[in-house]
Design a protein around this motif. Structure first.
Motif, short mmCIF file in Angstrom:
data_model
loop_
_atom_site.label_atom_id
_atom_site.label_comp_id
_atom_site.label_asym_id
_atom_site.label_seq_id
_atom_site.Cartn_x
_atom_site.Cartn_y
_atom_site.Cartn_z
N GLU A 1 45.56 62.81 12.37
CA GLU A 1 46.18 61.30 12.46
C GLU A 1 45.77 61.05 11.17
N LEU A 2 46.37 60.54 10.14
CA LEU A 2 45.95 60.10 8.91
C LEU A 2 46.32 58.33 8.80
N TYR A 3 45.26 57.46 8.68
CA TYR A 3 45.46 56.11 8.54
C TYR A 3 45.51 55.93 7.28
N SER A 4 46.41 55.54 6.48
CA SER A 4 46.44 55.52 5.16
C SER A 4 46.95 54.03 4.86
N VAL A 5 46.77 53.51 3.70
CA VAL A 5 47.38 52.17 3.29
C VAL A 5 49.04 52.16 3.34
N ALA B 1 54.43 50.80 8.76
CA ALA B 1 55.07 51.42 9.86
C ALA B 1 54.28 51.29 11.00
N LYS B 2 53.07 50.91 11.45
CA LYS B 2 52.16 50.83 12.44
C LYS B 2 51.98 52.16 13.17
N TYR B 3 51.93 53.21 12.18
CA TYR B 3 51.77 54.70 12.82
C TYR B 3 51.19 55.41 11.81
N PRO B 4 50.19 56.23 12.22
CA PRO B 4 49.64 56.98 11.19
C PRO B 4 50.46 58.22 10.73
N TRP C 1 43.67 46.93 10.34
CA TRP C 1 44.31 47.76 11.16
C TRP C 1 43.21 48.10 12.30
N CYS C 2 43.41 48.03 13.67
CA CYS C 2 42.66 48.58 14.55
C CYS C 2 43.26 49.95 15.01
N VAL C 3 42.25 50.98 14.89
CA VAL C 3 42.83 52.28 15.26
C VAL C 3 43.00 52.40 16.58
N PRO C 4 44.24 52.67 16.90
CA PRO C 4 44.37 53.00 18.45
C PRO C 4 44.54 54.32 19.02
N THR D 1 47.78 60.11 19.27
CA THR D 1 47.94 61.53 19.67
C THR D 1 46.39 61.91 20.01
N GLU D 2 46.39 63.39 20.41
CA GLU D 2 45.20 64.10 20.69
C GLU D 2 44.42 64.59 19.43
N HIS D 3 44.99 64.39 18.21
CA HIS D 3 44.46 65.06 16.99
C HIS D 3 43.26 63.89 16.60
N ARG D 4 42.43 64.59 15.72
CA ARG D 4 41.25 63.88 15.26
C ARG D 4 41.87 62.82 14.50
N MET D 5 41.04 61.79 14.23
CA MET D 5 41.55 60.69 13.16
C MET D 5 40.90 60.71 12.22
N ILE D 6 41.51 60.39 10.85
CA ILE D 6 41.08 60.17 9.59
C ILE D 6 41.31 58.98 8.89
N ALA D 7 40.86 58.68 8.01
CA ALA D 7 41.36 57.54 7.26
C ALA D 7 41.14 57.81 5.69
N SER D 8 41.89 57.22 5.03
CA SER D 8 41.67 57.29 3.36
C SER D 8 40.71 56.53 3.00
N SER D 9 40.19 56.83 1.74
CA SER D 9 38.78 56.21 1.12
C SER D 9 39.32 54.76 0.96
N GLU D 10 40.62 54.27 0.88
CA GLU D 10 40.89 52.97 0.44
C GLU D 10 40.72 51.81 1.48
N TRP D 11 39.79 52.47 2.85
CA TRP D 11 39.73 51.49 3.81
C TRP D 11 38.24 51.23 3.89
N ILE D 12 37.91 49.94 4.30
CA ILE D 12 36.61 49.68 4.61
C ILE D 12 36.41 49.88 6.05
N ILE D 13 35.73 50.54 6.67
CA ILE D 13 35.58 50.86 8.33
C ILE D 13 34.46 49.99 8.70
N ILE D 14 34.85 49.21 9.92
CA ILE D 14 34.03 48.55 10.72
C ILE D 14 33.87 48.84 12.11
N ARG D 15 32.89 49.45 12.43
CA ARG D 15 32.63 49.87 13.63
C ARG D 15 31.51 49.20 14.55
#
Length: 152
Positions: A11-15, A20-23, A56-59, A62-76
């Motif tokens: 699942e790719l979370y990109s800008v 679409a609110k869907y990766p 975007w809060c990562v929801p 799917t069962e796939h691993r989730m990744i994000a583009s480097s254009e996001w700042i990640i807060i965990r």
């Protein structure tokens, strides 16, 4: 950084897919630039101007691993209500702070500086109060949606 399996699906979370609110669902062989693993509940803030208001809060869809583009700042931070954090990060106050700390050539080529953004003070009441605030915001949005439907 992602050092993944080229045969794996992600699942790719990109800008671009934010609207679409869907990766995007992509194969490892289709990944052409740097990506980072993300977890369900991570909050992503776009660091690209003019998309600084994309949060975007990562929801996990799917069962796939989730990744994000480097254009996001990640807060965990599991000790913060993610919905509360999203509302705070979408506020005018926070957006103004981010706009004041961008760098780059200009326009859409400017970026927020992640190391600066992570220094911003966020009003952080106790977790129970964060939940009450989220519930009230959602109640008000629901009322506004109902009013809008009644106008049509």
């Amino acid at each position: 950084m992602l050092e993944g399996n080229k045969n794996r699906t992600y699942e790719l979370y990109s800008v671009p897919c934010f609207e679409a609110k869907y990766p995007e669902i992509v194969k490892g062989t289709e990944i052409g630039s740097t990506k980072v693993l993300v977890n369900k509940g991570d909050v992503l803030i776009s660091k690209i101007n003019p998309h600084l208001n994309r949060v975007w809060c990562v929801p996990q869809f799917t069962e796939h691993r989730m990744i994000a583009s480097s254009e996001w700042i990640i807060i965990r931070n599991p000790e913060i209500n993610q919905s509360y954090l999203v509302y705070v990060l979408q506020s005018g106050y926070f957006l103004d702070k981010m706009l004041s700390n961008t760098s780059g050539v200009g326009g859409s080529l400017t970026r927020a500086k992640p190391y600066e953004v992570k220094k911003y003070e966020i009003p952080l009441p106790p977790l129970a109060e964060q939940s009450r605030i989220v519930a009230k915001i959602e109640e008000l949005f629901s009322t506004l949606d109902q009013m809008e439907r009644n106008l049509v």
